[in-house]
Design a protein around this motif. Structure first.
Motif, PDB file in Angstrom:
ATOM      1  N   ALA A 182       1.802  13.002   3.684  1.00  0.00           N
ATOM      2  CA  ALA A 182       2.635  11.877   3.259  1.00  0.00           C
ATOM      3  C   ALA A 182       3.213  11.150   4.467  1.00  0.00           C
ATOM      4  CB  ALA A 182       3.752  12.373   2.342  1.00  0.00           C
ATOM      5  N   ALA A 183       3.680  11.905   5.468  1.00  0.00           N
ATOM      6  CA  ALA A 183       4.232  11.295   6.679  1.00  0.00           C
ATOM      7  C   ALA A 183       3.155  10.542   7.449  1.00  0.00           C
ATOM      8  CB  ALA A 183       4.872  12.368   7.555  1.00  0.00           C
ATOM      9  N   VAL A 226       0.820  -1.211   0.000  1.00  0.00           N
ATOM     10  CA  VAL A 226       0.000   0.000   0.000  1.00  0.00           C
ATOM     11  C   VAL A 226       0.856   1.265   0.000  1.00  0.00           C
ATOM     12  CG1 VAL A 226      -0.267  -0.014   2.528  1.00  0.00           C
ATOM     13  CG2 VAL A 226      -1.942   1.188   1.113  1.00  0.00           C
ATOM     14  N   HIS A 227       1.968   1.246   0.724  1.00  0.00           N
ATOM     15  CA  HIS A 227       2.826   2.430   0.795  1.00  0.00           C
ATOM     16  C   HIS A 227       3.542   2.672  -0.533  1.00  0.00           C
ATOM     17  CE1 HIS A 227       1.953   2.753   4.992  1.00  0.00           C
ATOM     18  NE2 HIS A 227       2.554   1.615   5.302  1.00  0.00           N
ATOM     19  N   ASN A 228       3.989   1.587  -1.173  1.00  0.00           N
ATOM     20  CA  ASN A 228       4.666   1.754  -2.458  1.00  0.00           C
ATOM     21  C   ASN A 228       3.705   2.250  -3.531  1.00  0.00           C
ATOM     22  OD1 ASN A 228       7.610   1.033  -2.613  1.00  0.00           O
ATOM     23  ND2 ASN A 228       6.885  -0.737  -1.458  1.00  0.00           N
ATOM     24  N   VAL A 229       2.474   1.794  -3.491  1.00  0.00           N
ATOM     25  CA  VAL A 229       1.489   2.282  -4.462  1.00  0.00           C
ATOM     26  C   VAL A 229       1.173   3.754  -4.181  1.00  0.00           C
ATOM     27  CG1 VAL A 229      -0.855   2.012  -5.345  1.00  0.00           C
ATOM     28  CG2 VAL A 229       0.525  -0.011  -4.854  1.00  0.00           C
ATOM     29  N   ASN A 230       1.005   4.097  -2.918  1.00  0.00           N
ATOM     30  CA  ASN A 230       0.703   5.484  -2.562  1.00  0.00           C
ATOM     31  C   ASN A 230       1.823   6.446  -2.914  1.00  0.00           C
ATOM     32  OD1 ASN A 230      -1.917   5.899  -1.663  1.00  0.00           O
ATOM     33  ND2 ASN A 230      -1.485   5.162   0.405  1.00  0.00           N
ATOM     34  N   ALA A 231       3.028   5.937  -3.143  1.00  0.00           N
ATOM     35  CA  ALA A 231       4.137   6.808  -3.536  1.00  0.00           C
ATOM     36  C   ALA A 231       3.828   7.549  -4.829  1.00  0.00           C
ATOM     37  CB  ALA A 231       5.423   5.993  -3.685  1.00  0.00           C
ATOM     38  N   GLY A 232       2.915   7.004  -5.616  1.00  0.00           N
ATOM     39  CA  GLY A 232       2.523   7.676  -6.845  1.00  0.00           C
ATOM     40  C   GLY A 232       1.799   8.987  -6.607  1.00  0.00           C
ATOM     41  N   ARG A 233       1.340   9.206  -5.367  1.00  0.00           N
ATOM     42  CA  ARG A 233       0.596  10.433  -5.076  1.00  0.00           C
ATOM     43  C   ARG A 233       1.396  11.438  -4.251  1.00  0.00           C
ATOM     44  NH1 ARG A 233      -5.287   7.704  -3.893  1.00  0.00           N
ATOM     45  NH2 ARG A 233      -4.162   6.454  -2.380  1.00  0.00           N
ATOM     46  N   LEU A 234       2.639  11.119  -3.943  1.00  0.00           N
ATOM     47  CA  LEU A 234       3.419  12.002  -3.073  1.00  0.00           C
ATOM     48  C   LEU A 234       3.609  13.389  -3.676  1.00  0.00           C
ATOM     49  CD1 LEU A 234       6.153   9.575  -1.666  1.00  0.00           C
ATOM     50  CD2 LEU A 234       3.975  10.269  -0.638  1.00  0.00           C
ATOM     51  N   GLY A 235       3.679  13.460  -5.002  1.00  0.00           N
ATOM     52  CA  GLY A 235       3.867  14.755  -5.638  1.00  0.00           C
ATOM     53  C   GLY A 235       2.692  15.696  -5.460  1.00  0.00           C
ATOM     54  N   SER A 236       1.520  15.140  -5.166  1.00  0.00           N
ATOM     55  CA  SER A 236       0.325  15.970  -4.986  1.00  0.00           C
ATOM     56  C   SER A 236      -0.097  16.072  -3.529  1.00  0.00           C
ATOM     57  CB  SER A 236      -0.841  15.412  -5.817  1.00  0.00           C
ATOM     58  OG  SER A 236      -1.130  14.073  -5.446  1.00  0.00           O
ATOM     59  N   TRP A 237       0.617  15.416  -2.605  1.00  0.00           N
ATOM     60  CA  TRP A 237       0.298  15.462  -1.173  1.00  0.00           C
ATOM     61  C   TRP A 237       1.230  16.431  -0.462  1.00  0.00           C
ATOM     62  CZ3 TRP A 237      -0.338   9.662   0.631  1.00  0.00           C
ATOM     63  CH2 TRP A 237      -1.574   9.171   0.161  1.00  0.00           C
ATOM     64  N   ALA A 261       0.508  -0.304 -10.532  1.00  0.00           N
ATOM     65  CA  ALA A 261      -0.567   0.208  -9.671  1.00  0.00           C
ATOM     66  C   ALA A 261      -0.221   1.591  -9.133  1.00  0.00           C
ATOM     67  CB  ALA A 261      -0.817  -0.768  -8.520  1.00  0.00           C
ATOM     68  N   ARG A 262       1.038   1.818  -8.818  1.00  0.00           N
ATOM     69  CA  ARG A 262       1.492   3.136  -8.356  1.00  0.00           C
ATOM     70  C   ARG A 262       1.178   4.201  -9.405  1.00  0.00           C
ATOM     71  NH1 ARG A 262       7.715   3.123  -7.334  1.00  0.00           N
ATOM     72  NH2 ARG A 262       7.671   2.873  -9.595  1.00  0.00           N
ATOM     73  N   LEU A 263       1.361   3.853 -10.662  1.00  0.00           N
ATOM     74  CA  LEU A 263       1.068   4.786 -11.740  1.00  0.00           C
ATOM     75  C   LEU A 263      -0.437   5.018 -11.876  1.00  0.00           C
ATOM     76  CD1 LEU A 263       3.145   6.126 -13.678  1.00  0.00           C
ATOM     77  CD2 LEU A 263       2.394   4.506 -15.413  1.00  0.00           C
ATOM     78  N   LEU A 264      -1.227   3.976 -11.653  1.00  0.00           N
ATOM     79  CA  LEU A 264      -2.681   4.104 -11.768  1.00  0.00           C
ATOM     80  C   LEU A 264      -3.241   5.105 -10.761  1.00  0.00           C
ATOM     81  CD1 LEU A 264      -3.779   0.394 -12.351  1.00  0.00           C
ATOM     82  CD2 LEU A 264      -3.724   2.226 -14.028  1.00  0.00           C
ATOM     83  N   VAL A 265      -2.711   5.106  -9.533  1.00  0.00           N
ATOM     84  CA  VAL A 265      -3.228   6.059  -8.542  1.00  0.00           C
ATOM     85  C   VAL A 265      -2.685   7.470  -8.782  1.00  0.00           C
ATOM     86  CG1 VAL A 265      -3.555   4.255  -6.810  1.00  0.00           C
ATOM     87  CG2 VAL A 265      -1.474   5.624  -6.758  1.00  0.00           C
ATOM     88  N   GLN A 266      -1.538   7.568  -9.443  1.00  0.00           N
ATOM     89  CA  GLN A 266      -0.991   8.892  -9.754  1.00  0.00           C
ATOM     90  C   GLN A 266      -1.818   9.599 -10.824  1.00  0.00           C
ATOM     91  OE1 GLN A 266       3.108   8.892 -11.047  1.00  0.00           O
ATOM     92  NE2 GLN A 266       3.095  11.069 -11.554  1.00  0.00           N
ATOM     93  N   ARG A 267      -2.286   8.849 -11.808  1.00  0.00           N
ATOM     94  CA  ARG A 267      -3.084   9.377 -12.918  1.00  0.00           C
ATOM     95  C   ARG A 267      -2.357  10.518 -13.639  1.00  0.00           C
ATOM     96  NH1 ARG A 267      -8.748  11.108 -11.568  1.00  0.00           N
ATOM     97  NH2 ARG A 267      -8.995  10.787 -13.814  1.00  0.00           N
ATOM     98  N   PRO A 268      -1.195  10.245 -14.197  1.00  0.00           N
ATOM     99  CA  PRO A 268      -0.417  11.301 -14.851  1.00  0.00           C
ATOM    100  C   PRO A 268      -0.953  11.652 -16.233  1.00  0.00           C
ATOM    101  CG  PRO A 268       0.688   9.207 -15.085  1.00  0.00           C
ATOM    102  CD  PRO A 268      -0.513   8.952 -14.215  1.00  0.00           C
ATOM    103  N   GLU A 269      -0.528  12.790 -16.737  1.00  0.00           N
ATOM    104  CA  GLU A 269      -0.885  13.208 -18.091  1.00  0.00           C
ATOM    105  C   GLU A 269       0.056  12.591 -19.120  1.00  0.00           C
ATOM    106  OE1 GLU A 269      -1.447  17.551 -18.336  1.00  0.00           O
ATOM    107  OE2 GLU A 269      -1.524  17.479 -16.157  1.00  0.00           O
ATOM    108  N   LEU A 270       1.304  12.407 -18.746  1.00  0.00           N
ATOM    109  CA  LEU A 270       2.292  11.782 -19.617  1.00  0.00           C
ATOM    110  C   LEU A 270       2.814  10.540 -18.918  1.00  0.00           C
ATOM    111  CD1 LEU A 270       4.281  11.678 -22.024  1.00  0.00           C
ATOM    112  CD2 LEU A 270       5.780  13.211 -20.728  1.00  0.00           C
ATOM    113  N   VAL A 271       2.751   9.408 -19.606  1.00  0.00           N
ATOM    114  CA  VAL A 271       3.220   8.143 -19.048  1.00  0.00           C
ATOM    115  C   VAL A 271       4.507   7.736 -19.756  1.00  0.00           C
ATOM    116  CG1 VAL A 271       2.710   5.698 -18.689  1.00  0.00           C
ATOM    117  CG2 VAL A 271       0.879   7.389 -18.476  1.00  0.00           C
ATOM    118  N   LEU A 272       5.572   7.549 -18.975  1.00  0.00           N
ATOM    119  CA  LEU A 272       6.863   7.087 -19.481  1.00  0.00           C
ATOM    120  C   LEU A 272       7.108   5.703 -18.895  1.00  0.00           C
ATOM    121  CD1 LEU A 272       8.891  10.362 -18.825  1.00  0.00           C
ATOM    122  CD2 LEU A 272       7.775   9.686 -20.960  1.00  0.00           C
ATOM    123  N   ALA A 273       7.351   4.728 -19.729  1.00  0.00           N
ATOM    124  CA  ALA A 273       7.498   3.355 -19.246  1.00  0.00           C
ATOM    125  C   ALA A 273       8.758   2.732 -19.830  1.00  0.00           C
ATOM    126  CB  ALA A 273       6.269   2.523 -19.625  1.00  0.00           C
TER     127      ALA A 273
END
Length: 242
Positions: free
Chosen positions: A109-110, A93-104, A153-165
């Motif tokens: 985040a802590a 859960v924490h690794n997936v939530n890392a996708g949202r740290l840029g918006s939190w 899954a981390r990317l799915l919760v981030q919902r970015p405009e540009l996806v780099l894979a």
């Protein structure tokens, strides 16, 4: 990118690259090992600065941004790294939530490390990548393929405009690889965004992308619609084998 070069001492990773990815496009980057594919993505997400040339990502020059402005841009750009960049001892859960740290905020985040936030959304993302019920497992106890799906899954919760894979399906079996590319392409399309994916499998590239860009020695030698290419032709030309 216009005339982009990346040099490491005497070595040149990218050499005069011109590349435009437009909103709504799904672009595959192919080439042999060492062709410069990973460096291309690193320039696109701002983790590597171009030695020369110009770069614009979602209207901004990553190299010119600092602090909050750079974090805001990176929150709009989602990256699946070849080495995943997961924290093994942490729960899934924490690794997936890392996708949202840029918006939190920092405090949120802590706090989420003690009391995970947005658990329902994380659970839904894990279900979409075939990891339902793995929410609270230690990430380093999962297989390599399962960890790759945590990164998706981390990317799915981030919902970015540009996806780099960067090789997002390298540890997955063929069925899951197709699922992963379908998810990434769909995610990029949800917000009118784009997908730029480095792929080692030409068949995946032709099935899931609109354009194929080929690199040899850090130079773009191919930029063509996927419908005009064949798997055999790509394997032969770039020495890429499944």
């Amino acid at each position: 990118m216009r005339g982009v070069a990346v040099r490491y001492g005497p070595s040149t990773a990218l050499d005069g690259v011109d590349l435009t990815v437009r909103a709504g496009e799904r672009v595959a980057v192919v080439g042999a090992s060492g062709a410069g594919k990973s460096t291309l993505l690193a320039v696109a997400n701002g983790t590597v600065a171009a030695s020369s040339g110009s770069v614009r990502v979602l209207g901004a020059d990553p190299a010119a941004l600092r602090g909050r402005e750079l974090r805001r841009l990176r929150a709009r750009v989602g990256t699946v790294h070849q080495h995943l960049q997961l924290v093994g001892p942490l729960r899934v859960v924490h690794n997936v939530n890392a996708g949202r740290l840029g918006s939190w905020s920092g405090p949120r985040a802590a706090w989420s490390l003690l009391h995970p936030q947005g658990v329902a959304e994380v659970a839904e993302a894990l279900d979409r990548v075939g990891l339902a019920g793995r929410l609270h497992e230690r990430t380093d106890r999962l297989s390599g393929g399962q960890q790759q799906r945590v990164a998706l899954a981390r990317l799915l919760v981030q919902r970015p405009e540009l996806v780099l894979a960067d090789e997002p399906a390298s540890a997955l079996d063929p069925a899951l690889a197709d699922t992963a590319l379908t998810l990434l392409a769909g995610l990029a399309g949800e917000r009118g965004g784009a997908l730029l994916a480095c792929l080692h499998d030409p068949a995946l590239a032709l099935r899931h992308c609109d354009r194929v860009v080929g690199l040899v020695g850090g130079r773009v030698v191919l930029d063509a619609p996927a419908g005009t290419l064949t798997v055999a032709g790509l394997e032969s030309f770039f020495g890429v084998h499944r």
